[in-house]
Motif scaffolding. Structure first.
Motif, PDB file in Angstrom:
ATOM      1  N   THR A   6       0.835  -1.200   0.000  1.00 32.68           N
ATOM      2  CA  THR A   6       0.000   0.000   0.000  1.00 32.68           C
ATOM      3  C   THR A   6       0.876   1.259   0.000  1.00 32.68           C
ATOM      4  OG1 THR A   6      -1.750  -1.168   1.188  1.00 32.68           O
ATOM      5  CG2 THR A   6      -1.806   1.243   1.272  1.00 32.68           C
ATOM      6  N   GLU A   7       1.825   1.303   0.923  1.00 32.67           N
ATOM      7  CA  GLU A   7       2.646   2.517   1.053  1.00 32.67           C
ATOM      8  C   GLU A   7       3.579   2.702  -0.131  1.00 32.67           C
ATOM      9  OE1 GLU A   7       2.479   2.657   5.941  1.00 32.67           O
ATOM     10  OE2 GLU A   7       4.374   2.197   4.966  1.00 32.67           O
ATOM     11  N   GLN A   8       4.114   1.605  -0.652  1.00 32.55           N
ATOM     12  CA  GLN A   8       4.976   1.695  -1.851  1.00 32.55           C
ATOM     13  C   GLN A   8       4.174   2.201  -3.047  1.00 32.55           C
ATOM     14  OE1 GLN A   8       8.186   1.068  -2.786  1.00 32.55           O
ATOM     15  NE2 GLN A   8       9.100   0.051  -1.017  1.00 32.55           N
ATOM     16  N   LEU A   9       2.967   1.646  -3.243  1.00 37.23           N
ATOM     17  CA  LEU A   9       2.173   2.001  -4.430  1.00 37.23           C
ATOM     18  C   LEU A   9       1.612   3.424  -4.321  1.00 37.23           C
ATOM     19  CD1 LEU A   9       0.490  -1.469  -5.003  1.00 37.23           C
ATOM     20  CD2 LEU A   9       2.183  -0.370  -6.490  1.00 37.23           C
ATOM     21  N   ARG A  10       1.581   3.950  -3.090  1.00 34.00           N
ATOM     22  CA  ARG A  10       1.248   5.375  -2.920  1.00 34.00           C
ATOM     23  C   ARG A  10       2.487   6.253  -3.124  1.00 34.00           C
ATOM     24  NH1 ARG A  10      -1.767   5.245   2.912  1.00 34.00           N
ATOM     25  NH2 ARG A  10      -3.922   4.816   2.266  1.00 34.00           N
ATOM     26  N   GLY A  11       3.665   5.611  -3.089  1.00 34.82           N
ATOM     27  CA  GLY A  11       4.902   6.367  -3.269  1.00 34.82           C
ATOM     28  C   GLY A  11       5.341   7.137  -2.047  1.00 34.82           C
ATOM     29  N   GLU A  12       5.122   6.535  -0.849  1.00 33.47           N
ATOM     30  CA  GLU A  12       5.369   7.314   0.362  1.00 33.47           C
ATOM     31  C   GLU A  12       6.372   6.693   1.331  1.00 33.47           C
ATOM     32  OE1 GLU A  12       1.396   5.830   2.877  1.00 33.47           O
ATOM     33  OE2 GLU A  12       1.298   7.677   1.700  1.00 33.47           O
ATOM     34  N   VAL A  13       7.276   5.823   0.817  1.00 39.01           N
ATOM     35  CA  VAL A  13       8.173   5.146   1.760  1.00 39.01           C
ATOM     36  C   VAL A  13       9.596   5.697   1.784  1.00 39.01           C
ATOM     37  CG1 VAL A  13       6.861   3.002   1.823  1.00 39.01           C
ATOM     38  CG2 VAL A  13       8.663   3.285   0.113  1.00 39.01           C
ATOM     39  N   GLY A  14       9.850   6.788   1.098  1.00 39.43           N
ATOM     40  CA  GLY A  14      11.157   7.444   1.216  1.00 39.43           C
ATOM     41  C   GLY A  14      12.281   6.674   0.565  1.00 39.43           C
ATOM     42  N   GLU A  15      13.350   6.440   1.327  1.00 35.92           N
ATOM     43  CA  GLU A  15      14.589   5.906   0.740  1.00 35.92           C
ATOM     44  C   GLU A  15      14.438   4.509   0.131  1.00 35.92           C
ATOM     45  OE1 GLU A  15      18.626   7.019   2.503  1.00 35.92           O
ATOM     46  OE2 GLU A  15      17.301   6.916   4.246  1.00 35.92           O
ATOM     47  N   ARG A  16      13.460   3.723   0.608  1.00 35.43           N
ATOM     48  CA  ARG A  16      13.326   2.380   0.049  1.00 35.43           C
ATOM     49  C   ARG A  16      12.253   2.329  -1.047  1.00 35.43           C
ATOM     50  NH1 ARG A  16      10.231   2.031   4.697  1.00 35.43           N
ATOM     51  NH2 ARG A  16       8.300   0.845   4.516  1.00 35.43           N
ATOM     52  N   GLN A  17      11.817   3.490  -1.520  1.00 32.48           N
ATOM     53  CA  GLN A  17      10.785   3.549  -2.555  1.00 32.48           C
ATOM     54  C   GLN A  17      11.261   2.879  -3.850  1.00 32.48           C
ATOM     55  OE1 GLN A  17       7.565   4.940  -2.316  1.00 32.48           O
ATOM     56  NE2 GLN A  17       7.319   3.897  -4.278  1.00 32.48           N
ATOM     57  N   VAL A  18      10.410   1.990  -4.398  1.00 34.80           N
ATOM     58  CA  VAL A  18      10.658   1.433  -5.732  1.00 34.80           C
ATOM     59  C   VAL A  18      10.118   2.474  -6.722  1.00 34.80           C
ATOM     60  CG1 VAL A  18      10.151  -0.444  -7.337  1.00 34.80           C
ATOM     61  CG2 VAL A  18      10.406  -0.930  -4.883  1.00 34.80           C
ATOM     62  N   PRO A  19      10.979   3.064  -7.548  1.00 34.80           N
ATOM     63  CA  PRO A  19      10.548   4.173  -8.400  1.00 34.80           C
ATOM     64  C   PRO A  19       9.420   3.778  -9.357  1.00 34.80           C
ATOM     65  CG  PRO A  19      12.944   3.906  -8.454  1.00 34.80           C
ATOM     66  CD  PRO A  19      12.392   2.715  -7.748  1.00 34.80           C
ATOM     67  N   ASP A  20       8.413   4.613  -9.458  1.00 34.28           N
ATOM     68  CA  ASP A  20       7.325   4.457 -10.430  1.00 34.28           C
ATOM     69  C   ASP A  20       6.590   3.124 -10.322  1.00 34.28           C
ATOM     70  OD1 ASP A  20       8.106   6.954 -11.537  1.00 34.28           O
ATOM     71  OD2 ASP A  20       9.678   5.917 -12.688  1.00 34.28           O
TER      72      ASP A  20
END
Lengths: 131, 389
Positions: free
Chosen positions: B350-364
């Motif tokens: 959920t948080e990754q697909l919202r783009g809100e996890v900061g340094e560990r974000q999987v781009p796009d």
């Protein structure tokens, strides 16, 4: 062969259950469960066939020699077990059974059913390497 | 087409917690409730997961107990137990309930305590986990859960040439990811030699190939697709949930190493979502042991059969690689409070697909998969989630 030695054919009436399995195991016989409809065989009892769902299951005597399918040595043991021990899944001509190992084996080694161990009143098979 | 939407997600830090399950779960639940912007009286039902509380804490009938602490008594509440896939199964039922129109807003999550704070030491907890192995045909052998996955992994090594170094690379990667997850039990820079030098638990697994005993809780708010826009929390679509089982004991499984239940659950989830493994941007998988991640990425079709080890060694599953796996740190570094693990994967998606996890974000990232196993792989739940349109 001892005349009192039980046999799958004489001892198992109807669908084999845990009581049959453990009694025969302790007498040195590996009893599997074979489907009367499709022939699927498992090394421990089920109430219906895991392949076709048939209720017609019969006890069958499994070979007591086989080949190691996989193995591991348990170093961190649970309560009730102390020294490290090896456990293996044994392939008995296409039917698999998980067992303790006396000695040391690797995958593809040949092994034979040699003994049982009992934990909290429940017996389990022990296999040893065939030199 | 979404089967349901997640509009709120939350979890505790995974690690050591000296507090009752109800307080642990409430922390995660309130975090999800606040994230969603749901009023207390809008929640129609609680779907809750806890695997071992009856053994570890003499604590059962948890659903109404935990609901009462949250002022939710009165609504239908149920508790699930499917070993390590416990809260994924709770989540599946929550999705089905809103999809079928039985409920509009469901709180779903899990909580578990596995550390010595429970009063149980390593040997006792090892015995407790082994309760998921077969009572009459496996437990008398002294089979443990590291042992179960060691049997699968050893055969994988035999069939495909997977090496201990490749397994260790899974631990190195997931600890590296864990550094960027403030809620992870562990995280840091370790190298392959450190993993291989750690004590052996059940060969081929060293201590650092194994996930830790953790305490923690996780929760999400699941709502119907039609209602999703009416909440403050940004909705993420649940487009597929596959659930399959396999034979117990292990010896009776037709193909133990391929984890058939996981393969079939993945096929089901991808079909529901109308996608294939090629469309997936990242995965959260059940890496209870390093070998389990190697097998998981093959079962999900993310890499060819037998290639899980080499792909990991080449860095393709690192956050910086083509197919990031376990950006949260996975069970290995984030931690594995059994009943909380399934919905914790949903929190990360959920948080990754919202783009809100900061340094560990999987781009796009727009499409992701979660893979959760129970017991000796006899339960598998695979979930596909997609960023909202």
């Amino acid at each position: 062969m001892n005349g009192d030695r039980p046999s799958v054919a004489e001892d198992v009436r109807g669908v084999p259950d845990y009581d049959d399995w453990r009694e025969l195991l302790e007498a040195g016989i590996l009893m599997g469960s074979q489907c009367g409809s499709c022939g699927q065989t498992t090394a421990t009892p089920h109430r219906r066939c895991i392949e076709c769902g048939s209720e017609h299951l019969n006890g069958t005597e499994l070979p007591t020699t086989g080949e190691v399918y996989s193995e591991t040595t348990i170093n961190v043991t649970p309560t009730g077990f102390d020294e490290p021990y090896q456990i293996a899944i044994i392939d008995l001509d296409g039917t698999r059974l998980t067992a303790r190992i006396a000695g040391t084996v690797e995958i593809a080694d040949r092994v034979r059913f040699s003994d049982t161990i009992t934990t909290n009143g429940c017996p389990a098979p022990v296999f040893e390497p065939i030199e | 087409m979404a089967r349901a939407c997640v509009v709120g997600a939350g979890m505790t830090h995974f690690g050591v917690h000296d507090k009752p399950l109800e307080e642990l779960f409430a922390e995660a639940a309130l975090s999800a409730i606040h994230d969603a912007g749901v009023d207390g009286d809008e929640i129609d039902s609680l779907y809750f997961g806890n695997a071992m509380g009856g053994i570890t804490e003499n604590d059962t009938h948890l659903a109404p107990k935990l609901a009462s602490y949250l002022g939710l008594q009165g609504i239908p509440c149920q508790r699930f137990e499917d070993a390590c896939a416990t809260s994924s199964n709770a989540f599946k039922h929550a999705v089905q309930s809103v999809e079928a129109g039985v409920h509009d807003v469901v709180l779903v999550g899990g909580a578990e305590r596995c550390t010595p704070e429970t009063g149980l030491d390593t040997k006792e907890m090892t015995r407790t986990f082994a309760s998921a192995s077969h009572r009459t045909y496996e437990q008398p052998l002294g089979l443990t859960f590291p042992g179960v996955f060691a049997l699968l992994t050893k055969r994988h090594m035999y069939e495909y040439g997977t090496t201990e170094e490749q397994l260790a690379e899974v631990a190195v990667k997931n600890h590296d990811h864990g550094r960027y997850n403030p809620r992870a039990h562990f995280g840091g820079q370790v190298d392959v030699a450190e993993v291989l030098d750690s004590p052996i638990v059940a060969d081929p697994f060293h201590l650092m190939d194994c996930c830790p005993f953790s305490d923690g809780a996780s929760a999400v708010i699941v709502v119907s697709d039609e209602l999703a826009e009416s909440f403050r929390g940004e909705p993420v679509d649940v487009t597929g949930v596959g659930h399959r089982t396999d034979t117990v004991p292990i010896a009776d499984k037709n193909a133990p190493v391929e984890t058939t239940a996981a393969k079939e659950a993945a096929t089901e989830a991808y079909e529901q979502a109308g996608i294939s493994a090629d469309n997936i941007d990242f995965a959260e998988v059940h890496d209870c042991f390093t070998g389990a991640e190697v097998i998981a990425i093959e079962a999900l079709g993310l890499v060819p059969e037998g290639e899980g080890g080499p792909v990991t060694k080449r860095g393709e599953t690192h956050l910086s690689g083509e197919m990031p796996v376990n950006p949260s740190g996975g069970l290995k570094a984030k931690g594995h409070p059994i009943g909380a693990t399934g919905t914790a994967q949903i929190v990360e998606l959920t948080e990754q697909l919202r783009g809100e996890v900061g340094e560990r974000q999987v781009p796009d990232a727009t499409k992701a998969v979660a893979h959760n196993l129970g017991g000796d792989t006899a339960t598998a739940v695979v979930t596909v989630m997609e960023a909202g349109q």
